[in-house]
Scaffold this active site. Sequence first.
Site, PDB file in Angstrom:
ATOM      1  N   ASP A  38       0.745  -1.286  -0.065  1.00 17.71           N
ATOM      2  CA  ASP A  38       0.073   0.049   0.010  1.00 17.71           C
ATOM      3  C   ASP A  38       1.056   1.202  -0.244  1.00 17.71           C
ATOM      4  O   ASP A  38       1.783   1.238   0.652  1.00 17.71           O
ATOM      5  CB  ASP A  38      -0.775  -0.001   1.370  1.00 17.71           C
ATOM      6  N   GLY A 119      -3.374  -5.548   1.211  1.00 16.59           N
ATOM      7  CA  GLY A 119      -3.965  -6.778   0.788  1.00 16.59           C
ATOM      8  C   GLY A 119      -4.458  -7.621   2.253  1.00 16.59           C
ATOM      9  O   GLY A 119      -3.868  -7.583   3.014  1.00 16.59           O
ATOM     10  N   HIS A 185      -1.004  -0.165  -4.167  1.00 13.89           N
ATOM     11  CA  HIS A 185      -2.298   0.093  -3.956  1.00 13.89           C
ATOM     12  C   HIS A 185      -2.264   1.642  -3.416  1.00 13.89           C
ATOM     13  O   HIS A 185      -2.157   1.535  -2.122  1.00 13.89           O
ATOM     14  CB  HIS A 185      -2.926  -0.711  -3.198  1.00 13.89           C
ATOM     15  N   GLU A 286     -12.757 -15.074   2.408  1.00 16.02           N
ATOM     16  CA  GLU A 286     -13.198 -13.720   3.094  1.00 16.02           C
ATOM     17  C   GLU A 286     -13.657 -12.691   2.074  1.00 16.02           C
ATOM     18  O   GLU A 286     -12.800 -12.408   1.054  1.00 16.02           O
ATOM     19  CB  GLU A 286     -11.855 -13.369   3.819  1.00 16.02           C
ATOM     20  N   GLU A 316     -21.717  -6.381   2.191  1.00 19.82           N
ATOM     21  CA  GLU A 316     -21.510  -7.516   1.224  1.00 19.82           C
ATOM     22  C   GLU A 316     -22.629  -8.592   1.126  1.00 19.82           C
ATOM     23  O   GLU A 316     -22.866  -9.137   0.167  1.00 19.82           O
ATOM     24  CB  GLU A 316     -20.113  -8.248   1.665  1.00 19.82           C
ATOM     25  N   VAL A 456     -15.484   0.222  20.545  1.00 19.37           N
ATOM     26  CA  VAL A 456     -14.580   1.141  20.998  1.00 19.37           C
ATOM     27  C   VAL A 456     -15.312   2.378  20.339  1.00 19.37           C
ATOM     28  O   VAL A 456     -15.170   2.768  19.222  1.00 19.37           O
ATOM     29  CB  VAL A 456     -13.068   1.052  20.563  1.00 19.37           C
ATOM     30  N   ASP A 467     -11.037  -8.062   8.383  1.00 17.98           N
ATOM     31  CA  ASP A 467     -10.191  -9.382   8.173  1.00 17.98           C
ATOM     32  C   ASP A 467      -9.770  -9.919   9.435  1.00 17.98           C
ATOM     33  O   ASP A 467      -9.720 -11.150   9.565  1.00 17.98           O
ATOM     34  CB  ASP A 467      -8.997  -8.783   7.487  1.00 17.98           C
TER      35      ASP A 467
HETATM   36  P1  ADP Z   1     -12.977  -3.224   6.767  1.00 20.06           P
HETATM   37  O1  ADP Z   1     -12.968  -3.397   5.355  1.00 20.06           O
HETATM   38  O2  ADP Z   1     -12.305  -1.923   7.248  1.00 20.06           O
HETATM   39  O3  ADP Z   1     -12.161  -4.454   7.632  1.00 20.06           O
HETATM   40  P2  ADP Z   1     -15.428  -4.308   7.422  1.00 20.06           P
HETATM   41  O4  ADP Z   1     -16.832  -3.677   7.453  1.00 20.06           O
HETATM   42  O5  ADP Z   1     -15.191  -5.468   6.943  1.00 20.06           O
HETATM   43  O6  ADP Z   1     -14.435  -3.270   7.399  1.00 20.06           O
HETATM   44  O7  ADP Z   1     -15.244  -4.748   9.105  1.00 20.06           O
HETATM   45  C1  ADP Z   1     -15.445  -3.622  10.106  1.00 20.06           C
HETATM   46  C2  ADP Z   1     -16.190  -4.597  11.435  1.00 20.06           C
HETATM   47  O8  ADP Z   1     -15.052  -3.905  12.512  1.00 20.06           O
HETATM   48  C3  ADP Z   1     -17.416  -4.182  11.693  1.00 20.06           C
HETATM   49  O9  ADP Z   1     -18.356  -5.051  11.028  1.00 20.06           O
HETATM   50  C4  ADP Z   1     -17.580  -4.524  13.324  1.00 20.06           C
HETATM   51  O10 ADP Z   1     -17.846  -5.547  13.774  1.00 20.06           O
HETATM   52  C5  ADP Z   1     -16.034  -3.997  13.597  1.00 20.06           C
HETATM   53  N1  ADP Z   1     -15.847  -2.646  14.342  1.00 20.06           N
HETATM   54  C6  ADP Z   1     -16.031  -1.455  13.511  1.00 20.06           C
HETATM   55  N2  ADP Z   1     -15.806  -0.166  14.199  1.00 20.06           N
HETATM   56  C7  ADP Z   1     -15.340  -0.850  15.522  1.00 20.06           C
HETATM   57  C8  ADP Z   1     -14.926  -0.194  16.797  1.00 20.06           C
HETATM   58  N3  ADP Z   1     -14.749   0.781  17.000  1.00 20.06           N
HETATM   59  N4  ADP Z   1     -14.613  -1.364  17.824  1.00 20.06           N
HETATM   60  C9  ADP Z   1     -14.627  -2.509  17.671  1.00 20.06           C
HETATM   61  N5  ADP Z   1     -15.296  -3.322  16.516  1.00 20.06           N
HETATM   62  C10 ADP Z   1     -15.291  -2.331  15.392  1.00 20.06           C
END
Ligand code: ADP
Length: 480
Positions: A38, A119, A185, A286, A316, A456, A467
Amino acid sequence: MLELVDSWNELYERSLPENLAKIDQVPGVVLGFHATIDGVKAVRPAELAKILAEDEALRKEVLDRLGQVPLEINSPADLVIGLLDSMQKGKALQLMIRSEETFNWTMDKFGYDRLRIGGTSGNMANYLAPLGFAKILVYANPLTKEQAELFIDKPNLFVLVEEDGKFVLKPPRKAYEGEGVYAVHWIFEYPTDLKVKIPGLELTTPRANRYIAAWNPINNRLQVREDFKRGLLDRAADFSHFVISGFHILSENYPDGSTYRECLLPVADYLGQLKEAAPHLKQHYEFASIASPKIRQGIVDLILPHVDSLGLNEVELCALLRNIGRASLAEDIEAQDTIQAVLAGLVALMEHTKLNRIHLHDLGYYLCLQQKGFVPPKQTRAGLLLAATLAAARSLTGRIDDKADIKEGLGVDLSPRGLSRLQALAAHLEADQGFLTEGIASYGPYDLVFIPTKIVPKPVLTVGLGDIISSSAFIIGTME
Ligand code: ADP
């Protein structure tokens, strides 16, 4: 409500030592096929204005076509239009760069502030290796010095190399070939309230977000190296889990007339071979956001039949429901935003794909459906609880250097959204009191596992959280 909170916090705490111990028992994890470099770049309005001021034709084209986001980047104008569109809306956007000239132009005009691992597989490697798994094998091609040095330096992180007719596991830094940055990227990051002023356009970003423009000509066709394919077949006994990802950088069509299908078919064929040769190796796919319905369909038809498990978020899920002809379920999720709608969508996807397991992560909760008998639901829940604690710890501190750091997540509060969804789901399932505190129910032919997660409020870092959640939940949740 207070009782419910106490009970779940207690469950999180009680299960952590056992779940941490499970990490040490995992024989080995393979991560393929998406590790990249990246190039992180903070958007600077003055720099952008200068680039456009220097090239009047470019400025004119950008202004003329603004609002029509191209599917792919074939010119500097495409690149800038994507950037401005993402910034105007404050919405994440990812496009592939398809012309080498534009790659060179972008490098020349924007460059990058710093390189970092990228990635899905690259990120997972760097997040999982510090947790102490016995072996993490990551696929990276081309593995140049620059790419190798972006991997975390841990003794349990390997790539696969063929030496004297033997397949050996080597740390990336001892296995790279050549030097150079052949694929980047770009992650153009912008904060809230960033103002861009160029003649003919003024914009202020409504929220912080990122625009990804990726040049990755080798992996764009997902040509998995033959030596890796043979090597993994040879060494499969050393590993227990395979987390697959990265097909979101395929194109629908290539200049030579071939399509994404020709890219997916050999991978699908290989996954089939691997399943036959190493049935013990549990495979997880994934999902990532894939704009093309055709490529999504290709994954549903060709890849999912070979894997046990799928990880995705709610957006998704909706995209996949549209693919399998269940658009109305996707509309329900989008319009109603209820756990009932999400569950109906997951069930439809399970029925269509016949997967062993689907794990959905959403803000505040995770929901996993699996075929009865696949793994004990309590083990699935153990994986989800560990993933949520890990995600909370990482959001809170921004880094996890050791598995002991995971416990930081225990102090984070449970999400009110997740807790109210748990109550709504209990009512919908007409479940007994036990479900509210255990999160486990039988649902038709499936085991259903739900956990409220810890969120959080002001995260230090959220990149790649999905991921880390999916991979850790899958690995620990499917340990026997
Ligand atoms: P990314 O593509 O950035 O990984 P996703 O939508 O696939 O994003 O995953 C983000 C996931 O992370 C959310 O579904 C949630 O479960 C978790 N998440 C998002 N914000 C927080 C946070 N502040 N604290 C804990 N978990 C979080």
